[in-house]
Design an enzyme around this catalytic site. Structure first.
Site, PDB file in Angstrom:
ATOM      1  N   GLU A   7       0.714  -1.291  -0.011  1.00 30.55           N
ATOM      2  CA  GLU A   7      -0.123  -0.029   0.069  1.00 30.55           C
ATOM      3  C   GLU A   7       0.803   1.107   0.114  1.00 30.55           C
ATOM      4  O   GLU A   7       1.888   1.262   0.803  1.00 30.55           O
ATOM      5  CB  GLU A   7      -0.926  -0.106   1.142  1.00 30.55           C
ATOM      6  CG  GLU A   7      -1.898   1.124   1.287  1.00 30.55           C
ATOM      7  CD  GLU A   7      -2.939   1.106   2.306  1.00 30.55           C
ATOM      8  OE1 GLU A   7      -3.806   0.536   1.710  1.00 30.55           O
ATOM      9  OE2 GLU A   7      -2.708   1.350   3.441  1.00 30.55           O
ATOM     10  N   LYS A  59      -8.341   2.539  -2.385  1.00 33.98           N
ATOM     11  CA  LYS A  59      -8.728   2.402  -0.989  1.00 33.98           C
ATOM     12  C   LYS A  59      -9.147   3.781  -0.449  1.00 33.98           C
ATOM     13  O   LYS A  59      -8.432   4.846  -0.566  1.00 33.98           O
ATOM     14  CB  LYS A  59      -7.516   1.953  -0.096  1.00 33.98           C
ATOM     15  CG  LYS A  59      -7.627   1.348   1.105  1.00 33.98           C
ATOM     16  CD  LYS A  59      -6.558   0.607   1.871  1.00 33.98           C
ATOM     17  CE  LYS A  59      -7.059   0.196   3.226  1.00 33.98           C
ATOM     18  NZ  LYS A  59      -5.997   0.551   4.432  1.00 33.98           N
ATOM     19  N   GLU A  66     -14.309  -5.070   3.889  1.00 36.64           N
ATOM     20  CA  GLU A  66     -13.652  -4.906   5.054  1.00 36.64           C
ATOM     21  C   GLU A  66     -14.370  -5.143   6.100  1.00 36.64           C
ATOM     22  O   GLU A  66     -15.393  -4.522   6.215  1.00 36.64           O
ATOM     23  CB  GLU A  66     -12.709  -3.494   5.068  1.00 36.64           C
ATOM     24  CG  GLU A  66     -11.939  -3.481   6.419  1.00 36.64           C
ATOM     25  CD  GLU A  66     -11.113  -2.233   6.614  1.00 36.64           C
ATOM     26  OE1 GLU A  66     -10.184  -2.125   5.779  1.00 36.64           O
ATOM     27  OE2 GLU A  66     -11.595  -1.308   7.331  1.00 36.64           O
ATOM     28  N   ASN A 114      -9.745  -6.324   9.103  1.00 30.45           N
ATOM     29  CA  ASN A 114      -9.065  -5.343   9.760  1.00 30.45           C
ATOM     30  C   ASN A 114      -8.450  -5.502  11.125  1.00 30.45           C
ATOM     31  O   ASN A 114      -9.356  -5.786  12.114  1.00 30.45           O
ATOM     32  CB  ASN A 114      -9.723  -4.067   9.488  1.00 30.45           C
ATOM     33  CG  ASN A 114      -8.701  -2.684   9.665  1.00 30.45           C
ATOM     34  OD1 ASN A 114      -7.714  -2.790  10.308  1.00 30.45           O
ATOM     35  ND2 ASN A 114      -9.094  -1.622   9.142  1.00 30.45           N
ATOM     36  N   GLU A 169      -5.462  -7.052   7.273  1.00 29.13           N
ATOM     37  CA  GLU A 169      -4.948  -5.840   6.930  1.00 29.13           C
ATOM     38  C   GLU A 169      -4.572  -5.307   8.361  1.00 29.13           C
ATOM     39  O   GLU A 169      -4.920  -5.433   9.335  1.00 29.13           O
ATOM     40  CB  GLU A 169      -6.142  -5.043   6.405  1.00 29.13           C
ATOM     41  CG  GLU A 169      -6.744  -5.530   5.282  1.00 29.13           C
ATOM     42  CD  GLU A 169      -8.085  -4.677   4.921  1.00 29.13           C
ATOM     43  OE1 GLU A 169      -8.125  -3.606   5.054  1.00 29.13           O
ATOM     44  OE2 GLU A 169      -8.962  -5.237   4.734  1.00 29.13           O
ATOM     45  N   SER A 170      -3.536  -4.364   8.535  1.00 27.57           N
ATOM     46  CA  SER A 170      -2.803  -3.676   9.509  1.00 27.57           C
ATOM     47  C   SER A 170      -1.807  -4.652  10.349  1.00 27.57           C
ATOM     48  O   SER A 170      -2.622  -5.535  10.803  1.00 27.57           O
ATOM     49  CB  SER A 170      -3.963  -3.133  10.281  1.00 27.57           C
ATOM     50  OG  SER A 170      -4.775  -2.269   9.424  1.00 27.57           O
TER      51      SER A 170
END
Length: 270
Positions: A64, A126, A175, A196, A226-227
């Site tokens: 990203e 995004k 998400e 997430n 994610e994250s």
């Protein structure tokens, strides 16, 4: 003192609505918006480059590009978008995510256009998608996929935007943050689910959030974590739980050598 996460999300959505209305007035869609069949001729109507990039046997890395975030602030002093995107491609990323939200992430739709010019990898727009207009923007700017956030949309709006995105030949990363949101995503037929790991209540990050939801994800659904992912050890752990891809932003944006940083994550994927 920072605002509660729900207030931050509500503020961002309010800012997004105002900005989308401004863009719609400045550049209205035609009376009959372009359909998938009217998309650029170099992209077949049935092409699914984003989904296909994540569907292989090897775990994929979605790299990203984002300049800042509300929780971490600026991520790089002078990030060069095209150079960074090319470095992600050299490092072995399967796809690239471009943050296009302005007030909180310093992104623009032009970033997506610039990324499309810089590399041939599948691109994810995004952003906080709340209006069909944003789907047409994404398609015109060269996106292969968009993000829909369950927490940001009423169920009917989520279902409608999902259907409209697919009609435009856009894949959709849906998400979720918890089990209830996961069930909402699956109810609309989501094929690609992003989990997430950031808690919306306090912005803490716990990668085990993905692991806790994997048992509820049916076979054939692509799971993206994610994250909070920064090293190959985490990638291997998620791979062993059946995760198909990881989306990584902050650690790559802070890396002195983005290509090497992606390469290190990919090393944990086989």
């Amino acid at each position: 003192m920072s605002l509660p996460a729900t207030s931050v999300l509500a503020r961002i959505l309010s800012e997004t609505r105002a900005e989308v209305e401004r863009r719609k007035r400045a550049r209205p869609l035609p009376a009959q918006p372009p359909a998938a069949a009217d998309a650029p001729t170099d992209v077949p109507a049935d092409a699914r480059p984003f989904r296909d990039a994540l569907a292989g046997e090897q775990m994929s890395v979605i790299a990203e590009f984002k300049r800042r975030s509300p929780s971490a602030g600026a991520l790089s002093e002078r990030p060069q978008l095209q150079a960074t995107v090319r470095a992600y491609a050299r490092g072995g990323a399967a796809a690239v995510s471009i943050l296009t939200e302005g007030p909180n992430f310093d992104g623009t739709l032009e970033d997506l256009l610039a990324a499309r010019q810089a590399c041939a990898l599948p691109l994810l727009r995004k952003d906080f998608i709340i209006d069909p207009y944003q789907l047409h923007e994404a398609r015109a700017a060269g996106a292969d996929a968009v993000l829909l956030i369950v927490a940001a949309l009423a169920p009917a709006a989520l279902a409608t935007l999902y259907t409209q995105a697919r009609a435009l030949s856009l894949d959709v990363l849906v998400e979720v943050h918890d089990r209830d949101e996961l069930h909402d995503a699956l109810a609309i037929g989501a094929e690609i689910v992003g989990i997430n790991n950031r808690d919306l209540r306090d912005f803490s990050v716990d990668v085990s959030r993905t692991e806790a939801l994997m048992d509820d994800i049916p076979n054939g659904t692509i799971a993206v974590s994610e994250s909070g992912i920064a090293d190959a050890r985490q990638v291997r752990r998620l791979r062993d739980r059946g995760v198909s891809a990881v989306l990584v932003g902050e650690s790559l944006m802070r890396a002195a050598d983005p290509a090497a940083a992606v390469r290190a994550l990919v090393a944990g994927a086989p």
